[in-house]
Design an enzyme around this catalytic site. Structure first.
Site, PDB file in Angstrom:
ATOM      1  N   LYS A 111       0.839  -1.208   0.000  1.00 24.71           N
ATOM      2  CA  LYS A 111       0.000   0.000   0.000  1.00 24.71           C
ATOM      3  C   LYS A 111       0.869   1.252   0.000  1.00 24.71           C
ATOM      4  O   LYS A 111       0.567   2.231  -0.680  1.00 24.71           O
ATOM      5  CB  LYS A 111      -0.936   0.013   1.219  1.00 24.71           C
ATOM      6  CG  LYS A 111      -2.033  -1.042   1.138  1.00 24.71           C
ATOM      7  CD  LYS A 111      -3.280  -0.490   0.465  1.00 24.71           C
ATOM      8  CE  LYS A 111      -4.160  -1.538  -0.174  1.00 24.71           C
ATOM      9  NZ  LYS A 111      -4.843  -2.424   0.727  1.00 24.71           N
ATOM     10  N   LYS A 194      -3.756 -11.373  -8.762  1.00 30.31           N
ATOM     11  CA  LYS A 194      -4.872 -11.228  -7.823  1.00 30.31           C
ATOM     12  C   LYS A 194      -6.011 -10.366  -8.369  1.00 30.31           C
ATOM     13  O   LYS A 194      -5.780  -9.263  -8.862  1.00 30.31           O
ATOM     14  CB  LYS A 194      -4.366 -10.616  -6.508  1.00 30.31           C
ATOM     15  CG  LYS A 194      -5.404 -10.672  -5.413  1.00 30.31           C
ATOM     16  CD  LYS A 194      -4.984  -9.961  -4.151  1.00 30.31           C
ATOM     17  CE  LYS A 194      -6.220  -9.615  -3.339  1.00 30.31           C
ATOM     18  NZ  LYS A 194      -5.999  -8.560  -2.374  1.00 30.31           N
ATOM     19  N   LYS A 197     -10.372  -5.155  -5.731  1.00 27.89           N
ATOM     20  CA  LYS A 197     -11.306  -4.053  -5.964  1.00 27.89           C
ATOM     21  C   LYS A 197     -10.621  -2.831  -6.542  1.00 27.89           C
ATOM     22  O   LYS A 197     -11.225  -2.048  -7.247  1.00 27.89           O
ATOM     23  CB  LYS A 197     -11.940  -3.627  -4.633  1.00 27.89           C
ATOM     24  CG  LYS A 197     -12.997  -4.569  -4.156  1.00 27.89           C
ATOM     25  CD  LYS A 197     -13.421  -4.187  -2.728  1.00 27.89           C
ATOM     26  CE  LYS A 197     -13.739  -5.425  -1.940  1.00 27.89           C
ATOM     27  NZ  LYS A 197     -13.522  -5.319  -0.512  1.00 27.89           N
TER      28      LYS A 197
HETATM   29  P1  TYM Z   1     -10.901  -7.591   1.428  1.00 27.41           P
HETATM   30  O1  TYM Z   1     -12.045  -6.676   1.559  1.00 27.41           O
HETATM   31  O2  TYM Z   1      -9.749  -7.196   0.568  1.00 27.41           O
HETATM   32  O3  TYM Z   1     -11.398  -8.988   0.896  1.00 27.41           O
HETATM   33  C1  TYM Z   1     -12.493  -9.657   1.525  1.00 27.41           C
HETATM   34  C2  TYM Z   1     -12.274 -11.155   1.491  1.00 27.41           C
HETATM   35  O4  TYM Z   1     -12.122 -11.593   0.134  1.00 27.41           O
HETATM   36  C3  TYM Z   1     -10.898 -12.297  -0.007  1.00 27.41           C
HETATM   37  N1  TYM Z   1     -10.320 -11.988  -1.325  1.00 27.41           N
HETATM   38  C4  TYM Z   1      -9.902 -12.922  -2.170  1.00 27.41           C
HETATM   39  N2  TYM Z   1      -9.898 -14.258  -2.077  1.00 27.41           N
HETATM   40  C5  TYM Z   1      -9.423 -14.947  -3.141  1.00 27.41           C
HETATM   41  N3  TYM Z   1      -8.974 -14.354  -4.287  1.00 27.41           N
HETATM   42  C6  TYM Z   1      -8.959 -13.000  -4.410  1.00 27.41           C
HETATM   43  N4  TYM Z   1      -8.529 -12.424  -5.513  1.00 27.41           N
HETATM   44  C7  TYM Z   1      -9.447 -12.224  -3.317  1.00 27.41           C
HETATM   45  N5  TYM Z   1      -9.591 -10.900  -3.101  1.00 27.41           N
HETATM   46  C8  TYM Z   1     -10.127 -10.778  -1.876  1.00 27.41           C
HETATM   47  C9  TYM Z   1     -10.002 -11.783   1.108  1.00 27.41           C
HETATM   48  O5  TYM Z   1      -9.013 -12.728   1.435  1.00 27.41           O
HETATM   49  C10 TYM Z   1     -10.985 -11.596   2.218  1.00 27.41           C
HETATM   50  O6  TYM Z   1     -11.230 -12.813   2.867  1.00 27.41           O
HETATM   51  N6  TYM Z   1      -8.502  -7.011   5.714  1.00 27.41           N
HETATM   52  C11 TYM Z   1      -9.652  -7.631   5.104  1.00 27.41           C
HETATM   53  C12 TYM Z   1     -10.967  -7.245   5.743  1.00 27.41           C
HETATM   54  C13 TYM Z   1     -11.002  -7.521   7.200  1.00 27.41           C
HETATM   55  C14 TYM Z   1     -11.076  -8.792   7.820  1.00 27.41           C
HETATM   56  C15 TYM Z   1     -11.082  -8.534   9.213  1.00 27.41           C
HETATM   57  C16 TYM Z   1     -11.132 -10.099   7.338  1.00 27.41           C
HETATM   58  C17 TYM Z   1     -10.966  -6.581   8.166  1.00 27.41           C
HETATM   59  N7  TYM Z   1     -11.004  -7.182   9.402  1.00 27.41           N
HETATM   60  C18 TYM Z   1     -11.142  -9.574  10.130  1.00 27.41           C
HETATM   61  C19 TYM Z   1     -11.192 -11.124   8.280  1.00 27.41           C
HETATM   62  C20 TYM Z   1     -11.190 -10.865   9.652  1.00 27.41           C
HETATM   63  C21 TYM Z   1      -9.694  -7.194   3.663  1.00 27.41           C
HETATM   64  O7  TYM Z   1      -9.203  -6.170   3.292  1.00 27.41           O
HETATM   65  O8  TYM Z   1     -10.394  -8.029   2.853  1.00 27.41           O
END
Ligand code: TYM
Length: 331
Positions: A111, A194, A197
């Site tokens: 980031k 990957k 978003k």
């Molecule tokens: P975020 O919002 O980026 O993604 C949400 C969930 O989707 C999964 N994910 C993917 N899995 C497989 N392939 C991909 N290309 C892909 N892109 C996203 C992520 O692994 C995630 O499970 N930090 C986290 C949000 C968060 C969180 C938490 C998660 C905040 N607090 C506590 C679990 C527990 C995040 O940015 O996910």
């Protein structure tokens, strides 16, 4: 029965990566465990959304969670900022999270490279907030995609450090979890490893995309000039297309195109057309539900209120107990 916790940042519409990396498993798990699923809107502030965008994105993720099949009567579905206890636990955990380990975190380094004009402290302490999300319900299982593995390791570190510091076993160890199978990573359509978003136009297929948009994005997916030798290893971009196909298409379809590739007869146009149609078959029922739920403000506010109430009950209990462990006492 175990406590499961997982979240999604409210920074935009959900894509196939979110669905197959996380949400698909939430739906299965909600009937077997005590599940908390939430919308990480505090986390989304690291990129400074406008008030309108912030609210709109939270609403959209709430709608999409529900459309994907989370039952708010079964699981606790809530918005992070409705549970201010999370912010208090975050503050407390920050006291024993060290600069060095936060700076070494891969997502922070990533980031910091991408948003050089906005390397804020929230970005640095992102893993601490995420640990607070998990530890606030004393969760042990965290369904996530592969990209979150390091964050989970940090959540264990912070929980264990707290336990050691206060000579307690208060926080259990949370582990990343994908319902018995390997954690997964869905690649992007632009040749990157990957789907995300904020990876730019043409990288992701969103659950809410209409068929026309899906066809356009997939037909534009990056490919190469085609194999010239039998059983030639695939370039990253081609591997990506096959990997997306593996989650939405039938095994027969995948092996048909694998054979075509291995015998150098593949036409990428046909491969992409098939992938687009299979993605459309998969997303159409979701898109229809998204539209339907999105029109129902009364239902959405009921869901959010109910979730906040249930989540706060569990969170308030943890914060009260943590305060006692730390030594805060009323006068
Ligand atoms: P975020 O919002 O980026 O993604 C949400 C969930 O989707 C999964 N994910 C993917 N899995 C497989 N392939 C991909 N290309 C892909 N892109 C996203 C992520 O692994 C995630 O499970 N930090 C986290 C949000 C968060 C969180 C938490 C998660 C905040 N607090 C506590 C679990 C527990 C995040 O940015 O996910």
């Amino acid at each position: 029965m175990e406590t499961v916790l997982s979240g999604i940042r409210s920074t935009g519409n959900l894509h196939l990566g979110n669905y197959f990396g996380a949400i698909k498993n939430f739906i299965k798990m909600q009937h077997q465990h005590r599940c908390y699923f939430f919308i990480a809107d505090y986390h989304s502030l690291t990129t400074h959304p406008t008030p309108e965008d912030l609210h709109q994105n939270v609403r959209q993720v709430l709608v999409e969670y529900l459309a994907a099949g989370i039952d708010p009567e079964v699981a606790t579905l809530y918005i992070q900022s409705d549970v201010p206890e999370v912010a208090e636990l975050y503050l407390l955990l920050n006291m024993n999270a060290y600069m060095g380990e936060l700076e070494r975190c891969t997502t922070f380094k990533d980031k910091a490279r991408k948003q050089t004009d906005n390397i804020n402290a929230g970005l640095l302490t992102y893993p601490v907030l995420m640990a607070a999300d998990i530890l606030i319900h004393r969760a042990t299982k965290v369904p996530v995609g592969k990209d979150q593995e390091q964050h989970l390791e940090m959540a264990r570190t912070f929980g264990k450090r707290f336990n050691r510091m206060y000579n307690t076993e208060y926080f259990p160890e949370p582990y990343a979890f994908n319902f018995g199978v390997e954690l997964i990573k869905i690649p992007g359509l632009d040749g990157s490893t990957k789907m995300g978003k904020s990876e730019g136009e043409g990288n992701a297929v969103f659950l809410a995309d209409d068929p026309k948009t899906i066809r356009k994005k997939i037909m534009r997916a990056v490919t190469d000039s085609g194999p010239t030798e039998m059983n030639q290893p695939k370039a990253q971009a081609i591997e990506n297309i096959f990997n997306i196909m593996k989650v939405v298409s039938s095994d027969d379809t995948v092996s048909y195109f694998e054979d075509q590739y291995n015998s150098c007869q593949i036409r990428y146009g046909d491969l992409k057309k098939q992938l687009a149609e299979d993605v459309i078959v998969f997303t159409t029922p979701l898109r229809e539900k998204i539209l339907e739920i999105s029109a129902d403000d009364v239902y959405l506010s009921k869901v959010a209120r109910m979730g906040a109430e249930k989540a706060r009950e569990s969170a308030a209990k943890t914060v009260k107990e943590v305060r006692e462990v730390i030594g805060f006492k009323p006068f």
